[in-house]
Write a protein that holds these residues in place. Structure first.
Motif, PDB file in Angstrom:
ATOM      1  N   LEU A  80       4.465   9.934   6.389  1.00 50.36           N
ATOM      2  CA  LEU A  80       4.080   9.937   4.756  1.00 50.36           C
ATOM      3  C   LEU A  80       3.722   8.433   4.398  1.00 50.36           C
ATOM      4  N   LEU A  81       4.274   7.457   5.246  1.00 53.31           N
ATOM      5  CA  LEU A  81       3.711   6.291   4.891  1.00 53.31           C
ATOM      6  C   LEU A  81       2.594   5.815   5.428  1.00 53.31           C
ATOM      7  N   PHE A 117       9.685   3.860  -2.942  1.00 57.94           N
ATOM      8  CA  PHE A 117      10.384   5.116  -2.758  1.00 57.94           C
ATOM      9  C   PHE A 117      10.523   5.361  -1.243  1.00 57.94           C
ATOM     10  N   ILE A 118       9.203   5.666  -0.771  1.00 54.43           N
ATOM     11  CA  ILE A 118       9.206   5.922   0.884  1.00 54.43           C
ATOM     12  C   ILE A 118       9.596   4.882   1.633  1.00 54.43           C
ATOM     13  N   LYS A 145       1.363   5.600  -5.986  1.00 52.04           N
ATOM     14  CA  LYS A 145       2.606   5.071  -5.296  1.00 52.04           C
ATOM     15  C   LYS A 145       3.826   5.837  -6.334  1.00 52.04           C
ATOM     16  N   ILE A 181      -1.036   2.659  -8.654  1.00 48.65           N
ATOM     17  CA  ILE A 181       0.518   2.653  -9.142  1.00 48.65           C
ATOM     18  C   ILE A 181       0.967   4.242  -9.347  1.00 48.65           C
ATOM     19  N   ASN A 236      -5.836  -0.551 -10.819  1.00 52.24           N
ATOM     20  CA  ASN A 236      -4.476  -0.781 -10.421  1.00 52.24           C
ATOM     21  C   ASN A 236      -3.725   0.250 -10.933  1.00 52.24           C
ATOM     22  N   LEU A 237      -3.687   0.715 -12.091  1.00 48.64           N
ATOM     23  CA  LEU A 237      -2.918   1.926 -12.362  1.00 48.64           C
ATOM     24  C   LEU A 237      -2.950   3.177 -11.588  1.00 48.64           C
ATOM     25  N   ILE A 281       1.698  -3.767 -15.516  1.00 46.42           N
ATOM     26  CA  ILE A 281       1.300  -2.928 -14.072  1.00 46.42           C
ATOM     27  C   ILE A 281       1.091  -4.094 -12.988  1.00 46.42           C
ATOM     28  N   PRO A 301       4.349   3.505  -1.058  1.00 46.44           N
ATOM     29  CA  PRO A 301       5.408   3.504  -2.322  1.00 46.44           C
ATOM     30  C   PRO A 301       7.054   2.746  -1.765  1.00 46.44           C
ATOM     31  N   TYR A 304       0.158   7.479   2.735  1.00 43.02           N
ATOM     32  CA  TYR A 304      -0.034   6.626   1.509  1.00 43.02           C
ATOM     33  C   TYR A 304      -0.833   5.515   1.914  1.00 43.02           C
ATOM     34  N   LEU A 305      -0.762   4.742   2.756  1.00 38.78           N
ATOM     35  CA  LEU A 305      -1.573   3.560   3.274  1.00 38.78           C
ATOM     36  C   LEU A 305      -3.113   3.975   3.264  1.00 38.78           C
ATOM     37  N   PHE A 310       8.836  10.642   7.716  1.00 42.94           N
ATOM     38  CA  PHE A 310       8.625   9.600   6.574  1.00 42.94           C
ATOM     39  C   PHE A 310       7.612   8.714   7.014  1.00 42.94           C
ATOM     40  N   LEU A 311       7.683   8.442   8.293  1.00 44.14           N
ATOM     41  CA  LEU A 311       6.597   7.369   8.863  1.00 44.14           C
ATOM     42  C   LEU A 311       5.264   8.092   8.695  1.00 44.14           C
ATOM     43  N   GLY A 334       0.750  -1.188  -0.121  1.00 42.27           N
ATOM     44  CA  GLY A 334       0.061  -0.073  -0.018  1.00 42.27           C
ATOM     45  C   GLY A 334       0.841   1.178  -0.022  1.00 42.27           C
ATOM     46  N   PRO A 338       5.802   9.922  -5.094  1.00 40.23           N
ATOM     47  CA  PRO A 338       7.020  10.477  -4.348  1.00 40.23           C
ATOM     48  C   PRO A 338       8.260  10.643  -5.262  1.00 40.23           C
ATOM     49  N   LEU A 339       8.151  10.228  -6.868  1.00 40.34           N
ATOM     50  CA  LEU A 339       9.004  10.438  -7.483  1.00 40.34           C
ATOM     51  C   LEU A 339       9.016  11.895  -8.115  1.00 40.34           C
ATOM     52  N   THR A 368      -4.457   4.769  -0.434  1.00 45.52           N
ATOM     53  CA  THR A 368      -4.616   3.684  -0.961  1.00 45.52           C
ATOM     54  C   THR A 368      -5.690   2.669  -0.690  1.00 45.52           C
ATOM     55  N   ARG A 369      -5.885   2.817   0.680  1.00 45.82           N
ATOM     56  CA  ARG A 369      -7.196   1.912   0.991  1.00 45.82           C
ATOM     57  C   ARG A 369      -8.340   2.590   0.826  1.00 45.82           C
ATOM     58  N   GLY A 414      -7.971  -3.027 -14.503  1.00 46.20           N
ATOM     59  CA  GLY A 414      -6.558  -2.302 -14.735  1.00 46.20           C
ATOM     60  C   GLY A 414      -6.377  -0.998 -14.637  1.00 46.20           C
ATOM     61  N   LEU A 450      12.678   5.414   4.330  1.00 44.06           N
ATOM     62  CA  LEU A 450      12.213   5.131   5.873  1.00 44.06           C
ATOM     63  C   LEU A 450      13.179   4.108   6.571  1.00 44.06           C
TER      64      LEU A 450
END
Lengths: 279, 266
Positions: free
Chosen positions: B228-229, A89-90, B185, B182, B178-179, A278, A87, B232-233, B225-226, A85, B188-189, B236-237, B175, A94
């Motif tokens: 941020l994690l 990257f993160i 996720k 992604i 899923n995309l 994907i 990234p 993101y979790l 960062f924790l 769930g 962050p890039l 996505t949920r 699909g 971490l």
């Protein structure tokens, strides 16, 4: 300088052998190809270790997730949820920051007459720390794939196993596991390709490249910075990665063929890699 | 404050990129299905090249390539009598008027420009993925439906817009879902593309010392960062649940197993 000399000087540069200084001026095409290829060693290393270790961890996760007991199922579910769930990257950032914070403990021991020291400071190095993150990450994704396959193992196969009196470990090893692998194989091939591509993130996410020993993309961006011309190094990386992807597809295709070898030859679908690309 | 703003940056990027890359994907899928060989080749080449290469390579490549491309075009248009070559050894030099954005422009223009480059890059990469999904979805619509449309005297264009496009979404949704995951996720890039996003601020604010300030606290990057994690979790949920709902809704009245089951339940 002819290309052979460059090869000698830089072919193992990413491992710290050969010429110490990277080329600064008059960068030739040969320099770029050799150095980026040298960096690819790291990508292959990360992918190979992560796939190998992740495979077994993923099997364990899939089995744990399909257990009725809450105490076994929940941890596996959470593990998969957290790593799928968020990234990658993160996760790298971490993990690196967490590893840096760990107290430095080390042990020294003798093995085969050579002195080794094992310590937590190794975790901050990419070769161990990043590999660990990659293993967990791919284990989570693969675990979910295997879990899906585990649930679609044909009922008839299980009943046949029961009829033969197979139980426990034997039933799993001889019937459930091979079928699970066979069903999951195309999706697993995809995952392997993704993992291979994800190895490029390592040196862009906290883990420092010590003494300029980096992976393929690290050197490519180095060249792009130096020559201010992205049109040469990045296509080289792309070419290397397309080659690598083809090798993965071929290897996994051979394994998939072997997994399916017992099926009736006429009915057997030829192992066809159906790219989804994907995950 | 800027830290919270950067969350908005990420959300804004998602909100813009998703439809744009869907449009790219639609174009790619239609191109791949085309009866004119060069157009079909172009569509297939686009999807297979972008898919075969790690996306981060594209992120690093496109930003510089686009930047240089824009500057080169402006250079050709604005300073035709510039005699020196653009590539001088290791330097890329255009005339000052052709710099994009102008070096005299205020800071926010630079940021917006970077952000636009980032969106375009994301759209190209994810457009290729989406093209693949939509291409598959278009092929998954039962042939009988299209033949019926032709039998009713619809033209190719009408069949495409009235029969194929409305029906393909239910096949495309897994699909595309899923995309979307992604894409979330991959945000962050952005940090690598030179946009000041949440990763940038987490590093800046979390560190005990930066180029500008020395914070009174120690190294808090781990906690940032924790956070941020967890962000993101949660994100996505929530998306997962929303996609599940959407699938149910779209399956309604479709000629698929799920649609059939809903019909029976009702």
């Amino acid at each position: 300088m002819i290309c052979g000399d460059t090869f000698q000087a830089y072919a193992l540069r990413s491992l710290g052998h050969g010429e110490r200084l990277l080329p600064k001026a008059d960068i030739t095409l040969c320099d770029q190809v050799v150095l980026i290829g040298s960096g690819l060693i790291w990508n292959i290393y990360f992918a190979a270790i992560a796939l190998l270790a992740g495979f077994f961890l993923a099997t364990a996760l899939a089995v744990a997730k399909s257990r009725p007991s809450r105490w076994i199922r929940k941890p596996a579910e959470w593990f998969i949820f957290v790593f799928r769930g968020s990234p990658l990257f993160i996760q790298f950032f971490l993990a690196y920051l967490a590893f840096v914070k760990l107290p430095k403990v080390g042990v020294e021991f003798m093995l085969f007459g050579i002195e080794f020291d094992a310590g937590t400071h190794w975790l901050t190095r990419a070769w161990l720390g990043a590999t660990l993150v990659l293993v967990f990450n791919t284990a989570a994704y693969t675990g979910e794939i295997f879990y899906g396959a585990l649930r679609s193992v044909p009922k008839g196969d299980l009943e046949a196993a029961d009829a033969y009196g197979l139980t426990g470990w034997h039933r799993f090893r001889r019937v459930v596991w091979p079928t699970m692998l066979r069903l999951a194989w195309p999706a697993y091939t995809n995952e392997a390709i993704f993992l291979f591509h994800a190895t490029t993130l390592v040196y862009f996410s906290g883990f420092p490249a010590r003494k300029q020993m980096g992976d393929a993309l690290y050197y490519a961006s180095y060249f792009a910075d130096k020559t201010f011309n992205p049109f040469v190094p990045y296509p080289i990386v792309a070419g290397f990665f397309i080659l690598g992807t083809l090798v993965i597809i071929l290897t996994f295709g051979l394994v998939g063929k072997r997994l399916n070898r017992h099926l009736p030859q006429i009915n057997r679908k030829r192992f066809r890699f159906r790219p989804q690309w994907i995950r | 404050m800027l830290f919270y703003q950067s969350f908005l940056t990420v959300l804004l990027l998602l909100a813009i990129t998703a439809p744009v890359s869907l449009a790219f994907g639609f174009g790619g899928a239609v191109a791949s299905r085309s009866h004119v060989p060069p157009v079909a080749w172009f569509g297939k080449l686009y999807t297979s090249i972008v898919r075969g290469v790690p996306d981060i390579v594209f992120f690093l490549f496109f930003v510089i390539a686009l930047d240089q491309g824009i500057e080169w075009l402006r250079h050709q248009a604005l300073c035709p009598d510039w005699s020196e070559p653009i590539r001088q050894g290791n330097d890329f030099l255009v005339c000052p008027q052709a710099k994009a954005p102008l070096s005299t422009a205020p800071q926010w223009i630079h940021e917006v420009y970077n952000f636009c480059l980032a969106i375009f890059t994301f759209a190209i990469v994810f457009g290729a993925f989406a093209a693949n999904v939509l291409y598959g979805a278009m092929n998954a619509v039962p042939k009988a439906q299209l033949e019926t449309a032709h039998a009713y005297g619809m033209s190719n264009r009408q069949t495409f817009w009235r029969i194929l496009v409305p029906q393909m979404w239910v096949y495309a949704l897994p699909g595309l879902g899923n995309l979307w995951m992604i894409l979330i996720k991959a945000t962050p890039l952005l940090f690598l593309l030179g946009v000041r996003d949440i990763v940038y601020w987490a590093r800046e604010l979390g560190g005990s010392k930066t180029a500008v300030y020395a914070y009174p606290h120690g190294d808090w990057r781990l906690y940032y960062f924790l956070f941020l994690l967890v962000f993101y979790l949660a994100f996505t949920r929530v998306s997962e649940i929303a996609i599940e709902r959407m699938t149910r809704k779209l399956s309604h009245g479709q000629a698929t197993a799920a649609g059939e089951q809903m019909r029976r339940e009702a």
